[in-house]
Design a protein around this motif. Structure first.
Motif, PDB file in Angstrom:
ATOM      1  N   PRO A  30     -14.946  -4.520  -8.019  1.00 13.19           N
ATOM      2  CA  PRO A  30     -14.614  -4.054  -6.667  1.00 13.19           C
ATOM      3  C   PRO A  30     -14.866  -2.558  -6.533  1.00 13.19           C
ATOM      4  O   PRO A  30     -14.641  -1.786  -7.476  1.00 13.19           O
ATOM      5  CB  PRO A  30     -13.119  -4.387  -6.544  1.00 13.19           C
ATOM      6  CG  PRO A  30     -12.916  -5.541  -7.476  1.00 13.19           C
ATOM      7  CD  PRO A  30     -13.837  -5.275  -8.626  1.00 13.19           C
ATOM      8  N   LYS A  31     -15.329  -2.146  -5.365  1.00 15.04           N
ATOM      9  CA  LYS A  31     -15.723  -0.759  -5.137  1.00 15.04           C
ATOM     10  C   LYS A  31     -14.596   0.215  -5.443  1.00 15.04           C
ATOM     11  O   LYS A  31     -14.808   1.259  -6.067  1.00 15.04           O
ATOM     12  CB  LYS A  31     -16.183  -0.590  -3.687  1.00 15.04           C
ATOM     13  CG  LYS A  31     -16.686   0.801  -3.345  1.00 15.04           C
ATOM     14  CD  LYS A  31     -17.174   0.873  -1.913  1.00 15.04           C
ATOM     15  CE  LYS A  31     -17.664   2.276  -1.566  1.00 15.04           C
ATOM     16  NZ  LYS A  31     -18.144   2.364  -0.157  1.00 15.04           N
ATOM     17  N   TRP A  32     -13.382  -0.105  -5.021  1.00 15.95           N
ATOM     18  CA  TRP A  32     -12.265   0.820  -5.220  1.00 15.95           C
ATOM     19  C   TRP A  32     -11.828   0.894  -6.684  1.00 15.95           C
ATOM     20  O   TRP A  32     -11.165   1.840  -7.084  1.00 15.95           O
ATOM     21  CB  TRP A  32     -11.095   0.441  -4.318  1.00 15.95           C
ATOM     22  CG  TRP A  32     -11.289   0.886  -2.886  1.00 15.95           C
ATOM     23  CD1 TRP A  32     -12.482   1.116  -2.252  1.00 15.95           C
ATOM     24  CD2 TRP A  32     -10.268   1.172  -1.937  1.00 15.95           C
ATOM     25  NE1 TRP A  32     -12.278   1.503  -0.959  1.00 15.95           N
ATOM     26  CE2 TRP A  32     -10.913   1.550  -0.732  1.00 15.95           C
ATOM     27  CE3 TRP A  32      -8.891   1.127  -1.966  1.00 15.95           C
ATOM     28  CZ2 TRP A  32     -10.219   1.896   0.426  1.00 15.95           C
ATOM     29  CZ3 TRP A  32      -8.177   1.464  -0.813  1.00 15.95           C
ATOM     30  CH2 TRP A  32      -8.848   1.848   0.368  1.00 15.95           C
ATOM     31  N   ALA A  33     -12.193  -0.121  -7.495  1.00 14.88           N
ATOM     32  CA  ALA A  33     -11.883  -0.063  -8.925  1.00 14.88           C
ATOM     33  C   ALA A  33     -12.751   0.984  -9.626  1.00 14.88           C
ATOM     34  O   ALA A  33     -12.386   1.512 -10.678  1.00 14.88           O
ATOM     35  CB  ALA A  33     -12.100  -1.426  -9.563  1.00 14.88           C
ATOM     36  N   LYS A  34     -13.907   1.300  -9.044  1.00 14.67           N
ATOM     37  CA  LYS A  34     -14.823   2.288  -9.623  1.00 14.67           C
ATOM     38  C   LYS A  34     -14.436   3.716  -9.231  1.00 14.67           C
ATOM     39  O   LYS A  34     -14.878   4.667  -9.863  1.00 14.67           O
ATOM     40  CB  LYS A  34     -16.251   2.004  -9.161  1.00 14.67           C
ATOM     41  CG  LYS A  34     -16.751   0.607  -9.509  1.00 14.67           C
ATOM     42  CD  LYS A  34     -18.130   0.363  -8.902  1.00 14.67           C
ATOM     43  CE  LYS A  34     -18.611  -1.057  -9.149  1.00 14.67           C
ATOM     44  NZ  LYS A  34     -19.934  -1.297  -8.518  1.00 14.67           N
ATOM     45  N   ASP A  35     -13.634   3.851  -8.192  1.00 13.65           N
ATOM     46  CA  ASP A  35     -13.261   5.169  -7.684  1.00 13.65           C
ATOM     47  C   ASP A  35     -12.288   5.848  -8.656  1.00 13.65           C
ATOM     48  O   ASP A  35     -11.521   5.186  -9.352  1.00 13.65           O
ATOM     49  CB  ASP A  35     -12.604   5.015  -6.308  1.00 13.65           C
ATOM     50  CG  ASP A  35     -12.396   6.349  -5.619  1.00 13.65           C
ATOM     51  OD1 ASP A  35     -13.305   6.782  -4.900  1.00 13.65           O
ATOM     52  OD2 ASP A  35     -11.313   6.951  -5.820  1.00 13.65           O
ATOM     53  N   ASN A  36     -12.322   7.171  -8.707  1.00  9.34           N
ATOM     54  CA  ASN A  36     -11.422   7.908  -9.597  1.00  9.34           C
ATOM     55  C   ASN A  36     -10.282   8.605  -8.855  1.00  9.34           C
ATOM     56  O   ASN A  36      -9.517   9.348  -9.454  1.00  9.34           O
ATOM     57  CB  ASN A  36     -12.220   8.953 -10.390  1.00  9.34           C
ATOM     58  CG  ASN A  36     -13.103   8.309 -11.447  1.00  9.34           C
ATOM     59  OD1 ASN A  36     -12.680   7.394 -12.143  1.00  9.34           O
ATOM     60  ND2 ASN A  36     -14.352   8.775 -11.550  1.00  9.34           N
ATOM     61  N   GLY A  37     -10.178   8.387  -7.540  1.00 12.55           N
ATOM     62  CA  GLY A  37      -9.153   9.039  -6.746  1.00 12.55           C
ATOM     63  C   GLY A  37      -8.050   8.103  -6.309  1.00 12.55           C
ATOM     64  O   GLY A  37      -7.711   7.127  -6.989  1.00 12.55           O
TER      65      GLY A  37
ATOM     66  N   VAL B 270      -4.376   3.014  -5.284  1.00 11.60           N
ATOM     67  CA  VAL B 270      -3.880   2.056  -4.297  1.00 11.60           C
ATOM     68  C   VAL B 270      -4.333   0.646  -4.654  1.00 11.60           C
ATOM     69  O   VAL B 270      -3.538  -0.308  -4.639  1.00 11.60           O
ATOM     70  CB  VAL B 270      -4.357   2.423  -2.879  1.00 11.60           C
ATOM     71  CG1 VAL B 270      -4.070   1.300  -1.893  1.00 11.60           C
ATOM     72  CG2 VAL B 270      -3.700   3.712  -2.409  1.00 11.60           C
ATOM     73  N   TYR B 271      -5.622   0.498  -4.991  1.00 11.44           N
ATOM     74  CA  TYR B 271      -6.140  -0.838  -5.312  1.00 11.44           C
ATOM     75  C   TYR B 271      -5.498  -1.393  -6.580  1.00 11.44           C
ATOM     76  O   TYR B 271      -5.262  -2.596  -6.684  1.00 11.44           O
ATOM     77  CB  TYR B 271      -7.658  -0.782  -5.473  1.00 11.44           C
ATOM     78  CG  TYR B 271      -8.280  -2.150  -5.573  1.00 11.44           C
ATOM     79  CD1 TYR B 271      -8.251  -3.023  -4.490  1.00 11.44           C
ATOM     80  CD2 TYR B 271      -8.870  -2.588  -6.759  1.00 11.44           C
ATOM     81  CE1 TYR B 271      -8.800  -4.293  -4.577  1.00 11.44           C
ATOM     82  CE2 TYR B 271      -9.426  -3.851  -6.867  1.00 11.44           C
ATOM     83  CZ  TYR B 271      -9.386  -4.701  -5.766  1.00 11.44           C
ATOM     84  OH  TYR B 271      -9.928  -5.964  -5.861  1.00 11.44           O
ATOM     85  N   SER B 272      -5.185  -0.512  -7.525  1.00 16.11           N
ATOM     86  CA  SER B 272      -4.547  -0.952  -8.773  1.00 16.11           C
ATOM     87  C   SER B 272      -3.151  -1.521  -8.542  1.00 16.11           C
ATOM     88  O   SER B 272      -2.631  -2.257  -9.389  1.00 16.11           O
ATOM     89  CB  SER B 272      -4.457   0.231  -9.754  1.00 16.11           C
ATOM     90  OG  SER B 272      -5.731   0.685 -10.125  1.00 16.11           O
ATOM     91  N   ASN B 273      -2.543  -1.178  -7.421  1.00 14.00           N
ATOM     92  CA  ASN B 273      -1.202  -1.668  -7.090  1.00 14.00           C
ATOM     93  C   ASN B 273      -1.178  -2.459  -5.786  1.00 14.00           C
ATOM     94  O   ASN B 273      -0.113  -2.673  -5.217  1.00 14.00           O
ATOM     95  CB  ASN B 273      -0.235  -0.479  -6.983  1.00 14.00           C
ATOM     96  CG  ASN B 273      -0.102   0.270  -8.291  1.00 14.00           C
ATOM     97  OD1 ASN B 273       0.604  -0.151  -9.195  1.00 14.00           O
ATOM     98  ND2 ASN B 273      -0.804   1.400  -8.408  1.00 14.00           N
ATOM     99  N   SER B 274      -2.351  -2.889  -5.328  1.00 10.70           N
ATOM    100  CA  SER B 274      -2.460  -3.508  -4.005  1.00 10.70           C
ATOM    101  C   SER B 274      -1.709  -4.833  -3.890  1.00 10.70           C
ATOM    102  O   SER B 274      -1.122  -5.129  -2.842  1.00 10.70           O
ATOM    103  CB  SER B 274      -3.935  -3.714  -3.642  1.00 10.70           C
ATOM    104  OG  SER B 274      -4.607  -4.476  -4.637  1.00 10.70           O
ATOM    105  N   LEU B 275      -1.699  -5.627  -4.954  1.00 14.14           N
ATOM    106  CA  LEU B 275      -0.991  -6.904  -4.892  1.00 14.14           C
ATOM    107  C   LEU B 275       0.503  -6.677  -4.712  1.00 14.14           C
ATOM    108  O   LEU B 275       1.149  -7.318  -3.871  1.00 14.14           O
ATOM    109  CB  LEU B 275      -1.258  -7.709  -6.166  1.00 14.14           C
ATOM    110  CG  LEU B 275      -0.645  -9.117  -6.223  1.00 14.14           C
ATOM    111  CD1 LEU B 275      -1.143  -9.979  -5.065  1.00 14.14           C
ATOM    112  CD2 LEU B 275      -0.973  -9.788  -7.559  1.00 14.14           C
ATOM    113  N   LEU B 276       1.053  -5.743  -5.485  1.00  8.86           N
ATOM    114  CA  LEU B 276       2.480  -5.430  -5.388  1.00  8.86           C
ATOM    115  C   LEU B 276       2.811  -4.831  -4.022  1.00  8.86           C
ATOM    116  O   LEU B 276       3.836  -5.164  -3.418  1.00  8.86           O
ATOM    117  CB  LEU B 276       2.865  -4.461  -6.498  1.00  8.86           C
ATOM    118  CG  LEU B 276       4.366  -4.288  -6.775  1.00  8.86           C
ATOM    119  CD1 LEU B 276       4.962  -5.581  -7.313  1.00  8.86           C
ATOM    120  CD2 LEU B 276       4.579  -3.163  -7.779  1.00  8.86           C
TER     121      LEU B 276
END
Length: 225
Positions: free
Chosen positions: A114-121, A126-132
């Protein structure tokens, strides 16, 4: 088309079950509500009037908030807590947020990640905690909706008994609200705890929620990998 349906069968199946149960609840609830109306000398209401009423909304929201609270807490708990032998848990020693490499984020991301998984900001955070975040948001909104609709239902009962109406805060801190809330919460916690514990010793062949039938009891889901 058949392949697409097969690939999404689990989600489609539960969506159908959900819609069917919700429709069934609405008709059963209408019958109960109109029986109560007749018993108290009031006129029965139509289907649309009932499903848009606070009486129906409070029951639906009450169930939704407890379900999403269950998943919110379970997702959060399984980051830091483990249960040896349960397929619902990481193996002991793997507690925590895991490394960027194992999570395939930032410079460890795959080309098709996913695009946001590649981002460093902030996007990756946010995406790393999006499910929660989504589970927690739905829980809070459902709980708020339950409290608002519950206030209307409670006040209608107060008026019918010649008692004064209460405000939202007064109802949200009342025994009636917490009685309705906690009786759902305890059942959700029991269900999750039972699944975590029983899956250590019991199996269901072919289910992703079960360890393989021959897996030793004390081996967690990921230990044999």
């Amino acid at each position: 088309m058949s392949k697409a349906i097969r690939n999404q069968a689990l989600g489609i199946g539960f969506a159908i079950l959900f819609i069917g149960a919700l429709i069934g609840q609405s008709f059963a609830g209408l019958a109960v509500y109109n029986d109560d109306q007749t018993l108290h000398g009031s006129s029965p209401v139509g289907y649309w009037d009932f499903v848009t009423s606070s009486n129906f909304v409070v029951d639906v929201a009450e169930n939704w908030q407890s379900e999403y609270l269950q998943f919110f807490l379970f997702i959060l708990a399984t980051v830091w807590l483990v249960q040896r032998g349960s397929p619902e848990s990481k193996k002991p020693g793997d507690e925590g947020l895991d490394s960027d490499e194992n999570q395939m984020v930032g410079r460890f991301a795959k080309p098709n990640s996913p695009k946001w998984a590649k981002d460093n900001g902030w996007r990756r955070h946010v995406y790393s905690n999006s499910l929660l975040l989504v589970m927690g948001t739905v829980f809070l909104l459902s709980w708020w909706l339950q409290s608002v609709a519950g206030t209307v239902v409670f006040n209608a009962d107060q008026v019918s008994h010649g008692q004064p109406e209460v405000g939202w805060i007064e109802y949200a801190t009342s025994a009636d609200f917490w009685d309705r809330t906690l009786q759902n919460w305890q059942s959700e916690f029991l269900a999750v705890g039972s699944m975590v514990s029983l899956s250590i010793y019991l199996r269901q062949r072919g289910s992703a929620e079960s360890k393989p039938v021959g897996t030793p009891h004390d081996e967690s889901a990921t230990e044999g990998e």
